[in-house]
Write a protein that holds these residues in place. Structure first.
Motif, PDB file in Angstrom:
ATOM      1  N   PHE A  59      36.700  35.820  38.927  1.00 28.89           N
ATOM      2  CA  PHE A  59      36.672  34.011  39.097  1.00 28.89           C
ATOM      3  C   PHE A  59      37.390  33.319  38.214  1.00 28.89           C
ATOM      4  N   PRO A  60      37.306  33.850  37.021  1.00 24.70           N
ATOM      5  CA  PRO A  60      38.199  32.955  36.086  1.00 24.70           C
ATOM      6  C   PRO A  60      39.785  32.585  36.464  1.00 24.70           C
ATOM      7  N   VAL A  61      40.137  33.624  37.075  1.00 20.11           N
ATOM      8  CA  VAL A  61      41.842  33.402  37.838  1.00 20.11           C
ATOM      9  C   VAL A  61      41.662  32.716  39.233  1.00 20.11           C
ATOM     10  N   LEU A  62      40.424  33.076  40.045  1.00 16.20           N
ATOM     11  CA  LEU A  62      40.456  32.626  41.440  1.00 16.20           C
ATOM     12  C   LEU A  62      39.831  31.149  41.441  1.00 16.20           C
ATOM     13  N   SER A  93      40.765  28.388  40.397  1.00 15.57           N
ATOM     14  CA  SER A  93      41.818  27.579  40.812  1.00 15.57           C
ATOM     15  C   SER A  93      43.117  27.912  41.416  1.00 15.57           C
ATOM     16  N   LEU A  94      43.536  27.444  42.556  1.00 11.75           N
ATOM     17  CA  LEU A  94      44.826  27.803  43.018  1.00 11.75           C
ATOM     18  C   LEU A  94      45.877  27.730  42.261  1.00 11.75           C
ATOM     19  N   SER A  95      45.899  26.747  41.431  1.00 12.61           N
ATOM     20  CA  SER A  95      47.041  26.660  40.533  1.00 12.61           C
ATOM     21  C   SER A  95      47.090  27.837  39.555  1.00 12.61           C
ATOM     22  N   ASN A  96      46.156  28.630  39.545  1.00 18.66           N
ATOM     23  CA  ASN A  96      46.595  29.805  38.431  1.00 18.66           C
ATOM     24  C   ASN A  96      47.463  30.677  39.250  1.00 18.66           C
ATOM     25  N   ARG A  97      47.600  30.699  40.395  1.00 16.28           N
ATOM     26  CA  ARG A  97      48.827  31.453  41.000  1.00 16.28           C
ATOM     27  C   ARG A  97      49.972  31.536  40.065  1.00 16.28           C
ATOM     28  N   HIS A  98      50.242  30.313  39.587  1.00 16.38           N
ATOM     29  CA  HIS A  98      51.495  29.920  38.657  1.00 16.38           C
ATOM     30  C   HIS A  98      51.499  30.200  37.400  1.00 16.38           C
ATOM     31  N   LYS A  99      50.429  31.041  36.846  1.00 12.36           N
ATOM     32  CA  LYS A  99      50.349  30.885  35.396  1.00 12.36           C
ATOM     33  C   LYS A  99      49.851  32.402  35.028  1.00 12.36           C
ATOM     34  N   ALA A 100      49.826  32.451  33.668  1.00 17.89           N
ATOM     35  CA  ALA A 100      49.143  33.772  33.007  1.00 17.89           C
ATOM     36  C   ALA A 100      47.847  33.350  32.597  1.00 17.89           C
ATOM     37  N   VAL A 101      46.992  33.932  33.106  1.00 20.52           N
ATOM     38  CA  VAL A 101      45.553  33.572  32.887  1.00 20.52           C
ATOM     39  C   VAL A 101      44.898  34.824  32.227  1.00 20.52           C
ATOM     40  N   GLY A 102      44.152  34.469  31.169  1.00 24.36           N
ATOM     41  CA  GLY A 102      43.315  35.313  30.397  1.00 24.36           C
ATOM     42  C   GLY A 102      42.021  35.150  30.428  1.00 24.36           C
ATOM     43  N   PHE A 103      40.986  36.107  29.927  1.00 20.33           N
ATOM     44  CA  PHE A 103      39.633  36.102  29.882  1.00 20.33           C
ATOM     45  C   PHE A 103      39.114  35.464  28.558  1.00 20.33           C
ATOM     46  N   THR A 104      38.345  34.607  28.642  1.00 21.91           N
ATOM     47  CA  THR A 104      37.393  34.586  27.356  1.00 21.91           C
ATOM     48  C   THR A 104      36.953  35.581  26.858  1.00 21.91           C
ATOM     49  N   ALA A 105      36.173  35.857  25.514  1.00 23.65           N
ATOM     50  CA  ALA A 105      35.604  36.949  25.212  1.00 23.65           C
ATOM     51  C   ALA A 105      34.306  37.138  25.992  1.00 23.65           C
ATOM     52  N   GLU A 106      33.558  36.301  26.468  1.00 23.84           N
ATOM     53  CA  GLU A 106      32.220  36.150  27.292  1.00 23.84           C
ATOM     54  C   GLU A 106      32.978  36.856  28.574  1.00 23.84           C
ATOM     55  N   GLU A 107      33.868  36.474  29.336  1.00 27.57           N
ATOM     56  CA  GLU A 107      34.286  36.749  30.534  1.00 27.57           C
ATOM     57  C   GLU A 107      34.912  38.338  30.618  1.00 27.57           C
ATOM     58  N   PHE A 108      35.498  38.546  29.486  1.00 21.73           N
ATOM     59  CA  PHE A 108      36.043  39.961  29.076  1.00 21.73           C
ATOM     60  C   PHE A 108      34.886  40.943  29.137  1.00 21.73           C
ATOM     61  N   HIS A 109      33.760  40.683  28.451  1.00 15.97           N
ATOM     62  CA  HIS A 109      32.710  41.389  28.333  1.00 15.97           C
ATOM     63  C   HIS A 109      31.986  41.706  29.545  1.00 15.97           C
TER      64      HIS A 109
END
Length: 277
Positions: A127-130, A132-148
């Motif tokens: 979901f952190p990537v999906l 926003s549709l604009s994320n298709r054109h970006k490099a998107v990371g996870f926060t520490a909580e999302e990574f966990h």
């Protein structure tokens, strides 16, 4: 091939770099193997540098990545065992489909084209990537909580944060959108399609972790089943209690041993039973 393979190629996944294999490199190296950990094109720099310049990641394509990895494998003096984790499992399948490797393992693999299973935990993880549709054109990371949640849900928060700090980088949002959402709705075959019926490929092992959120066992089982028409060996093995961090969480050595022993056994079988027999 006249003897047991002596080289292992380890392919990392998204949100990671070759650094994520550092323990496996030492572990397999101590067993006498040459271990190669190719990065994606441009990933020769360190984690910290990639975080500072994510444009390189955002503009990356799957095709150029597979071509780059294939060139590394083809340049080796002997055919290797290939192992990949997460999207590295997808890339491993694509390399095997090109006729590379003597045996391969796709660990907690992201799916190739045709896998239509999307468990709720996978949707939540991505979901952190999906969102926003604009994320298709970006490099998107996870926060520490999302990574966990997505990667390391079987270890405590402090250990997860340490893993995030050492290994995590952004991933190309386009890959998540294209291959996680649109892939099975586009007509024809695309970058992550493989010939599931191909008989003349290396044996392929899928390894799943029962507690994996981002690539749950149902995804890996569905992927493995697509190969059912092939006479080449395809197997699935699941480790209970393991997350997507299966290659680094406590007990990772058991996973490394299982993958290697399976690959060696299959390679030896191929020598005893040459293609066409």
């Amino acid at each position: 091939m006249t003897g047991a393979p002596d080289t292992i190629v380890l392919v990392h996944g998204l949100w990671m770099t070759p650094r994520s294999w550092e323990h496996w490199v030492e572990y397999y190296g101590a067993k006498g193997y040459t271990v190669v950990t190719p990065g994606y094109p441009g990933f020769e720099i360190e984690v910290e540098a990639l975080r500072e310049n994510p444009t390189l990641i955002a503009d990356l394509t799957v095709t150029e990545t597979v071509d780059h990895l294939a060139a590394v494998v083809e340049a080796l003096p002997t055919a290797p065992i290939i192992m990949g984790h997460s999207f590295g499992g997808t890339l491993t399948q694509l390399l095997v489909d090109r006729g590379l490797g003597v045996a391969a393992a796709a660990i907690d693999s992201a799916p190739t084209e045709g896998v239509r299973v999307t468990p709720p935990s996978q949707a939540k993880s991505l979901f952190p990537v999906l969102k926003s549709l604009s994320n298709r054109h970006k490099a998107v990371g996870f926060t520490a909580e999302e990574f966990h949640y997505a990667f390391t849900n079987t270890i405590d928060e402090a250990a997860s944060r340490a893993a995030h700090d050492r290994y995590h980088i952004p991933a190309p949002g386009n890959w998540v959108w294209t291959y996680g959402v649109f892939e099975n709705f586009r007509p024809g075959h695309h970058e992550t399609w493989v010939d599931y019926s191909r008989d003349d490929r290396a044996p392929l092992l899928f390894i799943g972790g029962s507690e994996d959120h981002i690539m749950p066992p149902s995804v890996n089982k569905s992927n493995a089943k697509l190969y059912h028409k092939s006479k080449a060996v395809t197997e699935y093995h699941e480790f209970p209690g393991r997350s997507h961090w299966i290659c680094a969480e406590p007990g990772w050595q058991e996973v490394a041993d299982y993958a290697l022993e399976w690959a060696l056994a299959q390679a030896a079988r191929s020598v005893r039973e040459p293609a066409g027999d």
